[in-house]
Scaffold this motif. Sequence first.
Motif, PDB file in Angstrom:
ATOM      1  N   LYS A   1      -4.002  -4.166   0.052  1.00  0.00           N
ATOM      2  CA  LYS A   1      -4.584  -5.103   1.035  1.00  0.00           C
ATOM      3  C   LYS A   1      -5.505  -6.214   0.481  1.00  0.00           C
ATOM      4  O   LYS A   1      -5.096  -7.349   0.386  1.00  0.00           O
TER       5      LYS A   1
ATOM      6  N   GLY B   1       0.813  -1.205   0.000  1.00  0.00           N
ATOM      7  CA  GLY B   1       0.000   0.000   0.000  1.00  0.00           C
ATOM      8  C   GLY B   1       0.850   1.260   0.000  1.00  0.00           C
ATOM      9  O   GLY B   1       0.561   2.224  -0.712  1.00  0.00           O
ATOM     10  N   SER B   2       1.924   1.241   0.792  1.00  0.00           N
ATOM     11  CA  SER B   2       2.816   2.404   0.839  1.00  0.00           C
ATOM     12  C   SER B   2       3.371   2.706  -0.550  1.00  0.00           C
ATOM     13  O   SER B   2       3.404   3.855  -0.986  1.00  0.00           O
TER      14      SER B   2
ATOM     15  N   ASP C   1      -6.848   6.977  -1.898  1.00  0.00           N
ATOM     16  CA  ASP C   1      -6.100   5.884  -1.282  1.00  0.00           C
ATOM     17  C   ASP C   1      -7.121   4.869  -0.777  1.00  0.00           C
ATOM     18  O   ASP C   1      -7.638   4.984   0.327  1.00  0.00           O
TER      19      ASP C   1
HETATM   20  C1  LIG Z   1      -2.385   0.032   5.279  1.00  0.00           C
HETATM   21  C2  LIG Z   1      -2.537   1.287   4.514  1.00  0.00           C
HETATM   22  C3  LIG Z   1      -1.496   1.782   3.700  1.00  0.00           C
HETATM   23  C4  LIG Z   1      -0.133   1.145   3.661  1.00  0.00           C
HETATM   24  O1  LIG Z   1      -0.165  -0.135   3.141  1.00  0.00           O
HETATM   25  P1  LIG Z   1       1.072  -1.126   3.413  1.00  0.00           P
HETATM   26  O2  LIG Z   1       0.773  -2.305   2.563  1.00  0.00           O
HETATM   27  O3  LIG Z   1       1.042  -1.424   4.881  1.00  0.00           O
HETATM   28  O4  LIG Z   1       2.303  -0.413   3.005  1.00  0.00           O
HETATM   29  C5  LIG Z   1      -1.739   2.905   2.945  1.00  0.00           C
HETATM   30  N1  LIG Z   1      -2.920   3.528   2.991  1.00  0.00           N
HETATM   31  C6  LIG Z   1      -3.933   3.093   3.757  1.00  0.00           C
HETATM   32  C7  LIG Z   1      -5.231   3.821   3.735  1.00  0.00           C
HETATM   33  C8  LIG Z   1      -3.769   1.971   4.558  1.00  0.00           C
HETATM   34  O5  LIG Z   1      -4.764   1.564   5.361  1.00  0.00           O
END
Ligand SMILES: *Cc1c(COP(=O)(O)O)cnc(C)c1O
Length: 422
Positions: A261, A106-107, A232
């Motif tokens: 995710k 996600g990052s 996001d």
């Molecule tokens: C968890 C999350 C991220 C980061 O995702 P990772 O896979 O942990 O790097 C970014 N944005 C949101 C809204 C999240 O909940």
Amino acid sequence: MSPSSPLWRPFTQHAVEPAPPKIVRAEGAWLETATGEKILDAISSWWVTTHGHRHPAIMAAIAEAGENLDQIIFAGLTHEPAERLARELVALAPAGLKHVFLSDSGSTAVEVALKMALGVFANRGETRTRIAVLEGGYHGDTIGTMSVGERGVFNAPYEPLLFEVERLPFPAPGREQATIDALDAAGRRGDLAAVVVEPLVLGAGGMRMYGPATLAELKRATERAGALFIADEVMTGWGRTGTLFACEQAGVAPDILCTSKGLTGGAVPLAATLATAEIFDAHYSTDRAKTFFHSSSFTANPIACAAALANIGVWRDEPVAERVAALASAQRARIGRFDGDARFANARVRGTIAAVDIVTPDAGYLAEIGPKLRAFFLGQGLLVRPLGDVVYLMPPYCVTEDELDRLYDAILEAPDALGLRP
Ligand SMILES: *Cc1c(COP(=O)(O)O)cnc(C)c1O
């Protein structure tokens, strides 16, 4: 005193936290420990597990993909799992998102989005570099994503490396106009490149919720500012808020959408940043300097892509939308149990996510109440991981009504069991 394991765990203060249970098996909403205890995963293993652990179709797709492919360099070569996944994602995503950039978390998906947005204006020779964000947001733990996220104890040591952003007040109920006004004011300065939001639910910021009308207003204000709208959906995607993507509830088509995710049903890591033709075209040039310069070694991993395709197959072939709707209504049916109870405040539901604040003088993320609550729930065989004084439930969609009842019962017992007083 060092712990016996060489592992350095995420978000873990090793000096005060007990050794974690060892999980040897996962199935559906349940985890099983090495000593045979069963734990109900009420937080979908940090929000990734959508259908349930080890969904058979996804696990089979992973095994099958491994018979022909492993990691293949994705610059200069291509493969069918990624080609198909990109087409499927474009078909499912909000209108206008035509291009898919694959990465692995996600990052990274958000970093890619920020780089795309700045790349658009740089390639056009416009000086727009400022980013606006919602107060209380979370977008990851890399330097760029920490910069656009809420500042606090989590990132204080890195502050000198973080870039400044425009912070818009959280659109709390009744105070939405202040958020829009702040965005309009920032927009008038003419240097805004992008607005980054978590649509409808701010996850790590404490499951703070705002409505679809406000999301649509934020998109319109972003257009007035001449900036790009980055949704996001790393947490909100794949049904969490009741629809496949949260933006759908507001009829919002973002310029860039980040997903991760639940993209593979939570089985293996994968992320995608989807972008409009306008964003792709700003990088499309015979001038190689306008290339989108980003990659990661595991970009478009074929096994992860196969898992994501299987996840999309599950959405198509099984009544997932009905399961999501049933879980959402089961949450709504129970959230009233906190009404009129002075030990709790701000009980709220958005889609499959329910949250409530525990009323106590020692609130905040670092308050001892967080770990105490976690231990209390774990003692009952429940994996619940409060964000400070915010207790939330984000279970996989296969959770049953009885299991949900156990979770609500435990939350209602927790304050007295821990001697917490409002
Ligand atoms: C968890 C999350 C991220 C980061 O995702 P990772 O896979 O942990 O790097 C970014 N944005 C949101 C809204 C999240 O909940």
